[in-house]
Design a protein around this motif. Structure first.
Motif, short mmCIF file in Angstrom:
data_model
loop_
_atom_site.label_atom_id
_atom_site.label_comp_id
_atom_site.label_asym_id
_atom_site.label_seq_id
_atom_site.Cartn_x
_atom_site.Cartn_y
_atom_site.Cartn_z
N VAL A 291 0.83 -1.21 0.00
CA VAL A 291 0.00 0.00 0.00
C VAL A 291 0.87 1.26 0.00
O VAL A 291 0.38 2.36 0.23
N CYS B 153 3.08 2.42 2.06
CA CYS B 153 3.13 3.18 3.32
C CYS B 153 4.53 3.72 3.60
O CYS B 153 4.70 4.66 4.36
N CYS C 2 8.90 0.21 5.18
CA CYS C 2 10.08 -0.63 4.89
C CYS C 2 11.32 0.23 4.63
O CYS C 2 12.45 -0.21 4.86
N PRO D 28 8.37 0.31 -3.21
CA PRO D 28 9.69 -0.22 -2.85
C PRO D 28 10.08 -1.46 -3.67
O PRO D 28 9.22 -2.23 -4.09
N GLY E 226 0.64 -3.19 4.66
CA GLY E 226 -0.07 -4.05 3.70
C GLY E 226 0.16 -5.53 3.93
O GLY E 226 -0.37 -6.36 3.19
N ILE F 90 5.22 -8.06 3.03
CA ILE F 90 6.61 -8.53 3.10
C ILE F 90 6.67 -9.90 3.77
O ILE F 90 6.10 -10.10 4.84
S1 SF4 Z 1 6.15 -3.17 1.28
FE1 SF4 Z 1 4.89 -2.89 3.10
S2 SF4 Z 1 6.05 -1.45 4.36
FE2 SF4 Z 1 6.86 -1.28 2.29
S3 SF4 Z 1 5.70 0.37 1.35
FE3 SF4 Z 1 4.68 -1.57 0.82
S4 SF4 Z 1 3.10 -1.79 2.37
FE4 SF4 Z 1 4.54 -0.30 3.18
#
Ligand code: SF4
Ligand code: SF4
Length: 100
Positions: free
Chosen positions: A24, A26, A29, A44, A65, A68
């Protein structure tokens, strides 16, 4: 070449994977202090998987989300057992004065 307790880091199967369908964006990470991830216009990517700290799952724990994942912890423990990692790490800790 990076090593971990006398074993080539590249031989240790431990790094994050991102499910792009769940991400999502966010950004949590990107708080990893090891420069494992790189931010792109699509979110990412795992750019430096071998820089991930062996056994760490912090980014997955905080991922909004739940995108990972890591290899099974049991697999890592089997690797530790096979290569005597526990005793090697303990020896290093003693030598560095962190434990006695
Ligand atoms: S992988 Fe997970 S922590 Fe990284 S941006 Fe996406 S949702 Fe956020
Ligand atoms: S598990 Fe830890 S070291 Fe590895 S990428 Fe996530 S936060 Fe960084």
């Amino acid at each position: 070449m990076a090593w971990f307790a006398g074993v080539k880091r590249s031989e240790i199967n431990w790094a994050p994977s991102i499910d792009p369908d769940k991400c999502v964006k966010c950004g949590m990470c990107m708080n990893c202090g090891k420069n494992v991830y790189k931010w792109t216009k699509n979110g990412p990517i795992v750019q430096n998987p071998l820089d991930c700290v062996v056994g760490c799952t912090t980014c997955a724990n905080l991922c909004l989300g739940e995108a990972i994942t890591f290899p099974p912890l049991q697999e890592l423990k089997e690797f530790y057992k096979k290569h005597g990692i526990w005793s090697k790490v303990k020896k290093q800790l003693k030598e560095s004065g962190k434990i006695f």
